[in-house]
Design an enzyme around this catalytic site. Structure first.
Site, PDB file in Angstrom:
ATOM      1  N   ASN A   1       0.845  -1.194   0.000  1.00 12.21           N
ATOM      2  CA  ASN A   1       0.000   0.000   0.000  1.00 12.21           C
ATOM      3  C   ASN A   1       0.883   1.247   0.000  1.00 12.21           C
ATOM      4  O   ASN A   1       1.613   1.490   0.959  1.00 12.21           O
ATOM      5  CB  ASN A   1      -0.904  -0.015   1.234  1.00 12.21           C
TER       6      ASN A   1
ATOM      7  N   CYS B   1      -4.374   0.423   5.808  1.00 13.30           N
ATOM      8  CA  CYS B   1      -3.856  -0.941   5.951  1.00 13.30           C
ATOM      9  C   CYS B   1      -3.555  -1.281   7.406  1.00 13.30           C
ATOM     10  O   CYS B   1      -3.471  -2.455   7.760  1.00 13.30           O
ATOM     11  CB  CYS B   1      -2.637  -1.144   5.060  1.00 13.30           C
TER      12      CYS B   1
END
Length: 173
Positions: A116, A124
């Site tokens: 990410n 996340c």
């Protein structure tokens, strides 16, 4: 494509925010930026700074910024699913795999989660193991713990960050 970046101090340490013509493309822990990037703050980067400051102050639970993360189509699906996790809740890798209709892809979800590029805004940090255990985090488990606590997610104390666990396992089922 023009890239711009700005550095900001936060309660979890410095962040480097990067944007291009399409939106925010990176939020990195620490002081990182492409050497060729323009450093003048843009309206978009200022909006990102303002929203992150509000988030850290506990006054913002949902970000409203144009995002332009670069990744594979599968990673994009995972990152979109991460954005559906409400503030103050967690999900497991299996939950995300089921949300993108690939129930056996929980390991691939973990890899996409790890890649990410827009930390915090694409949350996340809200993904934990199926038993509630905290797993790796790009910014380090100490930062993951601080972000979860900031969102009032109750954690069981432990001797080390690797042993922390989300107490409300129903949120991590």
């Amino acid at each position: 494509m023009i890239h711009t970046h700005v550095l900001m101090d936060t309660p979890v340490g410095p962040l480097t925010l990067q944007a291009d013509n399409e939106g925010i493309c990176r939020v990195d822990f620490g002081l990182r930026a492409e050497p060729t990037g323009v450093t003048a703050p843009t309206a978009l980067l200022q909006a990102c700074v303002d929203q992150l400051q509000a988030y850290f102050a506990g006054a913002l639970t949902t970000f409203d910024l144009p995002l332009n993360p670069v990744g594979t189509p599968f990673q994009g699906e995972v990152w979109t699913a991460l954005q559906q996790i409400p503030h103050g809740e967690v999900r497991s890798y299996g939950d995300i795999a089921r949300a993108i209709e690939r129930p056996q892809a929980f390991r691939a979800v973990g890899l996409a989660n790890n890649r990410n590029p827009i930390s915090i805004i694409i949350p996340c940090h809200r993904v934990v193991g199926s038993n509630g255990e905290l797993t790796g985090y790009g910014g380090g488990l100490d930062i993951k713990i601080r972000l979860l606590e900031l969102e009032n997610i109750t954690l069981a104390s432990a001797a080390s960050p690797e042993q922390y666990r989300v107490l409300d396992r129903q949120k991590a089922s």
